[in-house]
Design a protein around this motif. Structure first.
Motif, PDB file in Angstrom:
ATOM      1  N   ILE A 265     -10.417  -8.269   1.019  1.00 55.72           N
ATOM      2  CA  ILE A 265      -9.145  -7.576   1.231  1.00 55.72           C
ATOM      3  C   ILE A 265      -9.394  -6.081   1.363  1.00 55.72           C
TER       4      ILE A 265
ATOM      5  N   GLU B  15      -1.859  -0.322   0.126  1.00 59.01           N
ATOM      6  CA  GLU B  15      -1.979  -1.421   1.089  1.00 59.01           C
ATOM      7  C   GLU B  15      -2.829  -2.558   0.510  1.00 59.01           C
TER       8      GLU B  15
ATOM      9  N   ARG C 237      -1.430  -6.445  -0.275  1.00 58.00           N
ATOM     10  CA  ARG C 237      -2.088  -7.679   0.188  1.00 58.00           C
ATOM     11  C   ARG C 237      -2.456  -8.591  -0.971  1.00 58.00           C
TER      12      ARG C 237
ATOM     13  N   GLU D  28      -1.018 -12.714  -1.795  1.00 60.37           N
ATOM     14  CA  GLU D  28      -1.953 -13.850  -1.846  1.00 60.37           C
ATOM     15  C   GLU D  28      -1.552 -14.843  -2.902  1.00 60.37           C
TER      16      GLU D  28
END
Length: 80
Positions: free
Chosen positions: A10, A72, A76, A80
């Motif tokens: 990621i 950011e 993410r 998940e």
């Protein structure tokens, strides 16, 4: 849900996307950040996690606040 581990894939994806949005190559970005291109490549592929100092250098090379990159990454992780 956060499990206490940071997925290096990621982190790498986020850094690579910021770099591509700026329209700069790995060669240029690594030079601006003062790190090796192969090191940057390994980070972007998720094979290495950047240290806090390296993340700061990469953010500076991107002319972006480090907090924007971290936000950011967190976004993410949360999806998940």
């Amino acid at each position: 849900m956060y499990n206490g581990e940071l997925d290096p894939k990621i982190v790498g994806e986020v850094i690579a996307e910021f770099r591509r949005k700026k329209g700069i190559s790995q060669e240029v970005m690594s030079g601006l950040a003062g790190i090796g291109r192969t090191h940057l490549s390994a980070i972007e592929r998720g094979e290495r996690k950047p240290t806090l100092e390296t993340l700061y250098k990469l953010s500076c090379a991107l002319d972006t606040k480090m907090s924007a990159v971290v936000k950011e990454i967190e976004k993410r992780i949360d999806t998940e």
